[in-house]
Design a protein around this motif. Structure first.
Motif, PDB file in Angstrom:
ATOM      1  N   VAL A  23      35.992  -7.177 -26.319  1.00 25.59           N
ATOM      2  CA  VAL A  23      36.205  -6.212 -25.241  1.00 25.59           C
ATOM      3  C   VAL A  23      36.139  -6.892 -23.876  1.00 25.59           C
ATOM      4  O   VAL A  23      36.967  -6.633 -22.997  1.00 25.59           O
ATOM      5  CB  VAL A  23      35.178  -5.061 -25.336  1.00 25.59           C
ATOM      6  CG1 VAL A  23      35.138  -4.255 -24.036  1.00 25.59           C
ATOM      7  CG2 VAL A  23      35.517  -4.153 -26.509  1.00 25.59           C
ATOM      8  N   LEU A  43      32.155  -0.068 -20.725  1.00 20.75           N
ATOM      9  CA  LEU A  43      32.653  -1.281 -21.376  1.00 20.75           C
ATOM     10  C   LEU A  43      32.016  -2.553 -20.832  1.00 20.75           C
ATOM     11  O   LEU A  43      31.975  -3.572 -21.526  1.00 20.75           O
ATOM     12  CB  LEU A  43      34.176  -1.362 -21.231  1.00 20.75           C
ATOM     13  CG  LEU A  43      34.970  -0.254 -21.939  1.00 20.75           C
ATOM     14  CD1 LEU A  43      36.439  -0.292 -21.515  1.00 20.75           C
ATOM     15  CD2 LEU A  43      34.856  -0.398 -23.454  1.00 20.75           C
ATOM     16  N   TYR A  49      39.086   0.688 -27.439  1.00 18.70           N
ATOM     17  CA  TYR A  49      39.577  -0.123 -26.335  1.00 18.70           C
ATOM     18  C   TYR A  49      40.047  -1.481 -26.842  1.00 18.70           C
ATOM     19  O   TYR A  49      41.081  -1.999 -26.402  1.00 18.70           O
ATOM     20  CB  TYR A  49      38.498  -0.308 -25.269  1.00 18.70           C
ATOM     21  CG  TYR A  49      38.969  -1.197 -24.138  1.00 18.70           C
ATOM     22  CD1 TYR A  49      39.844  -0.726 -23.169  1.00 18.70           C
ATOM     23  CD2 TYR A  49      38.560  -2.524 -24.069  1.00 18.70           C
ATOM     24  CE1 TYR A  49      40.298  -1.547 -22.147  1.00 18.70           C
ATOM     25  CE2 TYR A  49      39.006  -3.357 -23.054  1.00 18.70           C
ATOM     26  CZ  TYR A  49      39.872  -2.863 -22.100  1.00 18.70           C
ATOM     27  OH  TYR A  49      40.330  -3.679 -21.106  1.00 18.70           O
ATOM     28  N   VAL A  96      42.470   1.095 -20.717  1.00 15.69           N
ATOM     29  CA  VAL A  96      41.549   2.179 -20.402  1.00 15.69           C
ATOM     30  C   VAL A  96      42.308   3.494 -20.237  1.00 15.69           C
ATOM     31  O   VAL A  96      41.802   4.565 -20.588  1.00 15.69           O
ATOM     32  CB  VAL A  96      40.737   1.850 -19.128  1.00 15.69           C
ATOM     33  CG1 VAL A  96      40.029   3.089 -18.599  1.00 15.69           C
ATOM     34  CG2 VAL A  96      39.708   0.772 -19.427  1.00 15.69           C
ATOM     35  N   LEU A 119      42.900   4.758 -23.668  1.00 11.20           N
ATOM     36  CA  LEU A 119      41.604   5.153 -24.204  1.00 11.20           C
ATOM     37  C   LEU A 119      41.183   6.504 -23.632  1.00 11.20           C
ATOM     38  O   LEU A 119      40.726   7.394 -24.374  1.00 11.20           O
ATOM     39  CB  LEU A 119      40.559   4.087 -23.873  1.00 11.20           C
ATOM     40  CG  LEU A 119      39.105   4.425 -24.216  1.00 11.20           C
ATOM     41  CD1 LEU A 119      38.936   4.631 -25.710  1.00 11.20           C
ATOM     42  CD2 LEU A 119      38.176   3.321 -23.711  1.00 11.20           C
ATOM     43  N   TYR A 132      35.127   2.069 -17.600  1.00  9.61           N
ATOM     44  CA  TYR A 132      34.947   0.651 -17.250  1.00  9.61           C
ATOM     45  C   TYR A 132      33.470   0.288 -17.192  1.00  9.61           C
ATOM     46  O   TYR A 132      33.056  -0.786 -17.651  1.00  9.61           O
ATOM     47  CB  TYR A 132      35.610   0.347 -15.902  1.00  9.61           C
ATOM     48  CG  TYR A 132      37.085   0.049 -15.987  1.00  9.61           C
ATOM     49  CD1 TYR A 132      37.543  -1.096 -16.638  1.00  9.61           C
ATOM     50  CD2 TYR A 132      38.021   0.900 -15.421  1.00  9.61           C
ATOM     51  CE1 TYR A 132      38.901  -1.374 -16.715  1.00  9.61           C
ATOM     52  CE2 TYR A 132      39.378   0.635 -15.499  1.00  9.61           C
ATOM     53  CZ  TYR A 132      39.812  -0.504 -16.143  1.00  9.61           C
ATOM     54  OH  TYR A 132      41.154  -0.774 -16.223  1.00  9.61           O
ATOM     55  N   ARG A 159      38.235   7.148 -15.687  1.00  5.58           N
ATOM     56  CA  ARG A 159      38.528   5.740 -15.993  1.00  5.58           C
ATOM     57  C   ARG A 159      37.417   4.832 -15.482  1.00  5.58           C
ATOM     58  O   ARG A 159      37.029   3.866 -16.146  1.00  5.58           O
ATOM     59  CB  ARG A 159      39.875   5.348 -15.381  1.00  5.58           C
ATOM     60  CG  ARG A 159      41.059   6.019 -16.052  1.00  5.58           C
ATOM     61  CD  ARG A 159      42.351   5.711 -15.329  1.00  5.58           C
ATOM     62  NE  ARG A 159      42.645   4.290 -15.339  1.00  5.58           N
ATOM     63  CZ  ARG A 159      43.639   3.734 -14.645  1.00  5.58           C
ATOM     64  NH1 ARG A 159      44.402   4.487 -13.867  1.00  5.58           N
ATOM     65  NH2 ARG A 159      43.865   2.443 -14.704  1.00  5.58           N
TER      66      ARG A 159
END
Length: 235
Positions: free
Chosen positions: A110, A78, A33, A39, A42, A75, A71
Motif C-alpha cells: 500500500v 492508509l 486499495y 483512492v 476505493l 489517505y 478521500r
C-alpha cells in the motif's frame, strides 16, 4: 496513548485494544486499495457497500462520523502507522505496545502504491501518458470509446469518451460515457493482473479455443487478441 483512537481500536487503561468489527473494515480498505490502486475508486466502492466512518459520541453528547469516507480520510487511514503497531511522536516512529491490524507485506504494498500515485500527481502531467485502452474500450451500447483530454489550470486530465459524445449523434436511449482514463486503466490492469495470477482461469479461457494442450502455449503467446472492454461492466 492520548487522543482519539483511530478506526479499528478503542482505548482501555491508556492502551489500544483492537475492535475486530472495525479492524475488518480497515483490512478491507487496505486490501482493496492495493488491488484498485486508486483512492477515488476505493471511495466509490465503499459508498456502494454502505461502509461508513466510525460513529463517535463525545463527552458532551455530540455525535460525529457515521458518514461516507472522504478521500482525505482514506489517505490518512492508509498512511497511519498505528495499524503497523507503531506510535508517531514529533515525526518520529516508535514501536507501540498494541497489536497491529495490517501485516507487513500488505502495508509495504500500500505504501508503495501511495508513493507511486503521489509521484505521478507531482509530475504535473508534463510527461505524456499513453492511452493503454485505445481501441479496446466500448460503452454499454457497444460504441467505441475514444481517448480524449482536457487541460485545467495547467494540468492535463485524460478521459475515454463514447464516440457518440464526440460526433454529437446521441439518441434518447444512449447518453454516452465519459470516464477518467487513469481510474479505468488502473481497474483493468488490476483485473488482468489477478486473472494472470490464476492459472486455472487462463487454462479455462484458452482450452475451448485451443483444445490441444501441446499447442496451447504457442497459440496463447502468438494469437491472443486484445479484449473488447465494456465500461458499463467494469465501472
Amino acid at each position: 496513548m492520548g487522543g482519539v483512537p483511530p478506526l479499528g481500536y478503542r482505548a482501555r487503561n491508556c492502551k489500544l485494544i483492537i475492535v475486530e468489527g472495525e479492524a475488518e473494515i480497515v483490512r478491507f480498505i487496505f486490501r482493496r486499495y492495493a488491488e484498485l490502486g486508486s483512492v477515488r475508486l476505493l471511495k466509490d466502492e465503499l459508498e456502494a457497500r454502505s461502509i461508513q466512518s466510525k460513529l463517535r459520541t463525545s463527552a458532551s453528547g455530540r455525535i460525529s462520523g457515521g458518514k461516507p469516507f472522504a478521500r482525505g480520510a482514506l489517505y490518512l487511514i492508509l498512511r497511519n502507522r498505528i495499524y503497523q503497531s507503531e506510535i508517531v511522536h514529533n515525526e518520529e516512529s516508535y514501536l507501540g505496545e498494541h497489536e497491529p491490524i495490517i501485516d507487513q507485506p500488505l502495508w509495504d504494498a500500500v505504501q508503495a502504491q501511495v508513493a507511486s500515485n503521489a509521484a505521478q500527481r507531482n509530475d504535473g502531467g508534463k510527461t505524456r501518458q499513453p492511452s493503454l485502452l485505445a481501441g479496446m474500450l466500448f460503452d454499454g451500447d457497444g460504441n467505441r470509446m475514444t481517448p480524449s483530454h482536457a487541460v485545467k489550470k495547467g494540468t492535463r486530465y485524460r478521459y475515454y469518451v463514447s464516440r457518440s459524445l464526440i460526433t454529437k449523434d446521441r439518441t434518447e436511449d444512449s447518453a454516452g460515457l465519459r470516464v477518467p482514463a487513469a481510474e479505468i486503466e488502473q481497474l483493468v490492469t488490476s483485473r488482468v493482473r489477478q486473472w494472470l495470477l490464476d492459472r486455472g482461469s487462463i487454462y479455462k479461457a484458452t482450452s475451448a479455443r485451443f483444445p490441444d494442450p501441446s499447442t496451447q502455449r504457442l497459440c496463447f503467446s502468438t494469437e491472443v487478441r486484445p479484449p473488447r472492454i465494456f465500461a458499463s461492466v467494469l465501472i
